[in-house]
Design an enzyme around this catalytic site. Structure first.
Site, PDB file in Angstrom:
ATOM      1  N   ASP A  56      -2.893  -6.241   0.468  1.00 41.62           N
ATOM      2  CA  ASP A  56      -1.575  -6.263   1.346  1.00 41.62           C
ATOM      3  C   ASP A  56      -3.151  -6.460   2.663  1.00 41.62           C
ATOM      4  OD1 ASP A  56      -0.031  -6.038   3.258  1.00 41.62           O
ATOM      5  OD2 ASP A  56       0.513  -3.411   2.611  1.00 41.62           O
ATOM      6  N   ASN A  72      -2.794  -9.479   4.813  1.00 39.67           N
ATOM      7  CA  ASN A  72      -3.041 -11.056   5.758  1.00 39.67           C
ATOM      8  C   ASN A  72      -3.097 -11.177   6.836  1.00 39.67           C
ATOM      9  OD1 ASN A  72      -4.185 -10.772   2.308  1.00 39.67           O
ATOM     10  ND2 ASN A  72      -2.137 -12.678   2.092  1.00 39.67           N
ATOM     11  N   GLY A  73      -1.681 -10.950   6.462  1.00 36.48           N
ATOM     12  CA  GLY A  73      -1.531 -11.121   7.850  1.00 36.48           C
ATOM     13  C   GLY A  73      -1.933  -9.844   9.461  1.00 36.48           C
ATOM     14  N   TRP A  83      -5.314  -9.334   8.817  1.00 37.15           N
ATOM     15  CA  TRP A  83      -6.344  -9.834   8.615  1.00 37.15           C
ATOM     16  C   TRP A  83      -6.605 -10.627   9.693  1.00 37.15           C
ATOM     17  CZ3 TRP A  83      -8.181 -14.376   7.984  1.00 37.15           C
ATOM     18  CH2 TRP A  83     -10.262 -14.525   7.861  1.00 37.15           C
ATOM     19  N   HIS A  88      -2.678 -15.715   4.932  1.00 35.62           N
ATOM     20  CA  HIS A  88      -2.925 -16.274   3.536  1.00 35.62           C
ATOM     21  C   HIS A  88      -3.839 -17.013   2.646  1.00 35.62           C
ATOM     22  CE1 HIS A  88       1.482 -13.935   3.735  1.00 35.62           C
ATOM     23  NE2 HIS A  88       1.230 -14.517   4.885  1.00 35.62           N
ATOM     24  N   GLU A 111      11.376  -8.367  -1.746  1.00 38.49           N
ATOM     25  CA  GLU A 111      12.218  -8.091  -0.767  1.00 38.49           C
ATOM     26  C   GLU A 111      11.498  -8.819   0.305  1.00 38.49           C
ATOM     27  OE1 GLU A 111      11.278  -5.399  -2.281  1.00 38.49           O
ATOM     28  OE2 GLU A 111      13.416  -4.668  -2.907  1.00 38.49           O
ATOM     29  N   ARG A 128      11.291 -12.392   4.684  1.00 38.69           N
ATOM     30  CA  ARG A 128      10.323 -12.828   6.323  1.00 38.69           C
ATOM     31  C   ARG A 128      11.014 -14.480   5.877  1.00 38.69           C
ATOM     32  NH1 ARG A 128       3.922 -11.037   4.630  1.00 38.69           N
ATOM     33  NH2 ARG A 128       4.546  -8.986   3.815  1.00 38.69           N
ATOM     34  N   LEU A 132      -8.882 -10.751 -20.502  1.00 38.96           N
ATOM     35  CA  LEU A 132      -8.637 -10.290 -19.309  1.00 38.96           C
ATOM     36  C   LEU A 132      -6.775 -10.759 -19.185  1.00 38.96           C
ATOM     37  CD1 LEU A 132      -8.535  -8.538 -16.119  1.00 38.96           C
ATOM     38  CD2 LEU A 132      -8.843 -10.939 -15.773  1.00 38.96           C
ATOM     39  N   LEU A 185       4.443   2.415  -2.008  1.00 34.21           N
ATOM     40  CA  LEU A 185       4.760   1.502  -3.169  1.00 34.21           C
ATOM     41  C   LEU A 185       5.431   1.015  -2.842  1.00 34.21           C
ATOM     42  CD1 LEU A 185       5.315   3.631  -6.478  1.00 34.21           C
ATOM     43  CD2 LEU A 185       3.323   1.856  -6.267  1.00 34.21           C
TER      44      LEU A 185
HETATM   45  C1  IPE Z   1       4.133  -5.277  -0.625  1.00 34.28           C
HETATM   46  O1  IPE Z   1       3.479  -5.760   0.395  1.00 34.28           O
HETATM   47  C2  IPE Z   1       4.744  -6.458  -1.089  1.00 34.28           C
HETATM   48  C3  IPE Z   1       2.905  -7.601  -1.970  1.00 34.28           C
HETATM   49  C4  IPE Z   1       1.489  -6.949  -1.378  1.00 34.28           C
HETATM   50  C5  IPE Z   1       3.300  -8.751  -1.865  1.00 34.28           C
HETATM   51  P1  IPE Z   1       4.111  -5.765   2.055  1.00 34.28           P
HETATM   52  O2  IPE Z   1       3.371  -6.035   3.184  1.00 34.28           O
HETATM   53  O3  IPE Z   1       5.632  -6.462   1.812  1.00 34.28           O
HETATM   54  O4  IPE Z   1       4.866  -4.146   1.850  1.00 34.28           O
HETATM   55  P2  IPE Z   1       5.682  -3.613   3.605  1.00 34.28           P
HETATM   56  O5  IPE Z   1       7.269  -4.267   3.918  1.00 34.28           O
HETATM   57  O6  IPE Z   1       4.355  -2.994   4.281  1.00 34.28           O
HETATM   58  O7  IPE Z   1       6.310  -2.555   3.110  1.00 34.28           O
HETATM   59  C1  IPE Z   2       0.190  -9.619   1.703  1.00 30.78           C
HETATM   60  O1  IPE Z   2      -0.105  -8.746   3.193  1.00 30.78           O
HETATM   61  C2  IPE Z   2       0.537 -10.711   1.714  1.00 30.78           C
HETATM   62  C3  IPE Z   2       2.440 -10.566   0.548  1.00 30.78           C
HETATM   63  C4  IPE Z   2       2.972  -9.408   1.248  1.00 30.78           C
HETATM   64  C5  IPE Z   2       2.920 -11.213   0.276  1.00 30.78           C
HETATM   65  P1  IPE Z   2       0.783  -9.288   4.415  1.00 30.78           P
HETATM   66  O2  IPE Z   2       1.337 -10.631   4.692  1.00 30.78           O
HETATM   67  O3  IPE Z   2       2.284  -8.262   4.335  1.00 30.78           O
HETATM   68  O4  IPE Z   2      -0.021  -8.616   5.286  1.00 30.78           O
HETATM   69  P2  IPE Z   2       0.115  -7.723   6.691  1.00 30.78           P
HETATM   70  O5  IPE Z   2       1.323  -6.272   5.487  1.00 30.78           O
HETATM   71  O6  IPE Z   2       1.484  -8.240   7.600  1.00 30.78           O
HETATM   72  O7  IPE Z   2      -0.823  -7.177   7.410  1.00 30.78           O
HETATM   73 MG    MG Z   3       2.252  -6.218   4.609  1.00 31.40          MG
END
Ligand code: IPE
Ligand code: IPE
Ligand code: MG
Length: 252
Positions: free
Chosen positions: A26, A28-29, A31, A43, A73, A77, A137, A201
């Site tokens: 979690d 990426n956005g 960052w 990503h 879920e 997006r 693995l 979770l």
């Molecule tokens: C959980 O992260 C899903 C993945 C890492 C693929 P999200 O970013 O979707 O979760 P929430 O919305 O913050 O709970």
């Molecule tokens: C995790 O990073 C990647 C996926 C959920 C697919 P996010 O895209 O959720 O990044 P944030 O949480 O918005 O920073």
């Molecule tokens: Mg996220």
């Protein structure tokens, strides 16, 4: 040692490496946003972090690494972001499958396959089939995955068994449900790591995480590296797993 699961793999460091590590990748956005970059760049860099994570986990002797790559879920997006994420998954399999295979990595997929596009489905199947016999693995990719949906699928599979007379209702036990999950032979995760500082979770491995240890790391996923994995492991080694029993008995 109190945190030793019966099946843990002995490591060179003297600690018993968790057999199954699962990661909620979690951040990426965030960052990307913190650097003034588009989310897609986060990503893209996240895929590089994934490569580091697979390599480090294999080197450390982890037997199962499960990664949360796209949740049930995440379809909520924006379409452009979904396109980016699907594109990255396809590129990851196309570019990395040969190397994973030559490193003895077995790829497995959990999640709902129905409704996925044929090209994605084909790549997922190709990855599983090519690496079927590998034993170093097991990389479990949770894709289009939700824990509740997985439990519902298991319930549905058992309901069919009952309705067709192959099972009785009293045979619907916790073990039976566990055996009807997407990957019944997958051991429960010993450790779930979530990056980005979020402490939830998000519908990941709900059934399997009943006695899992959780480690939340403050780094965003694109910054994840071997040192981050090692810091999560050293936190794990400080935990005392009791599984509902008493400390002295845990782990046998
Ligand atoms: C959980 O992260 C899903 C993945 C890492 C693929 P999200 O970013 O979707 O979760 P929430 O919305 O913050 O709970
Ligand atoms: C995790 O990073 C990647 C996926 C959920 C697919 P996010 O895209 O959720 O990044 P944030 O949480 O918005 O920073
Ligand atoms: Mg996220």
């Amino acid at each position: 040692m109190s945190n030793v699961a019966a099946s843990a793999t002995p490591s060179v460091s003297g600690f018993d490496v968790p057999r199954h590590v699962a990661i909620i990748m979690d951040g990426n956005g965030r960052w990307a946003a913190s650097r003034g970059l588009p989310r897609s760049e986060g990503h893209r860099r996240g895929v590089e972090a994934l490569r580091r994570a697979v390599r480090a986990a294999g080197d450390l002797g982890v037997k199962y690494l499960t990664i949360f790559s796209f949740s049930a879920e995440n379809w909520t997006r924006p379409a452009s972001e979904i396109r980016d994420l699907m594109g990255l998954l396809k590129r990851f399999i196309r570019n990395d499958l040969a190397e994973l295979h030559s490193n003895g990595v077995r790829v497995r997929i959990i999640g709902e396959r129905e409704g996925l596009s044929p090209d994605i489905l084909g790549l997922l199947q190709e990855a599983e089939e090519l690496t079927r016999a590998n034993q170093n693995l097991t990389l479990v990719v949770a894709f289009n995955y939700g824990g509740r949906q997985e439990i519902a699928r298991a319930a549905r599979r058992l309901a069919i068994e009952v309705s067709e007379g192959r099972m009785t209702p009293d045979q619907v036990t916790a073990d039976a449900i566990g055996g009807a999950l997407d990957l019944p032979e997958l051991p429960d995760p010993d450790l779930i790591i979530r990056t980005s500082g979020e402490q939830r979770l998000s519908n990941f491995l709900l059934w399997q995480s009943a006695y899992t240890e959780f480690v939340f790391l403050p780094v965003h996923w694109p910054d994840f590296d071997r040192a981050a994995l090692e810091s999560a492991l050293s936190e794990f080694y400080r935990r005392e797993r009791r599984f509902g029993g008493l400390a002295a008995q845990a782990g046998g």
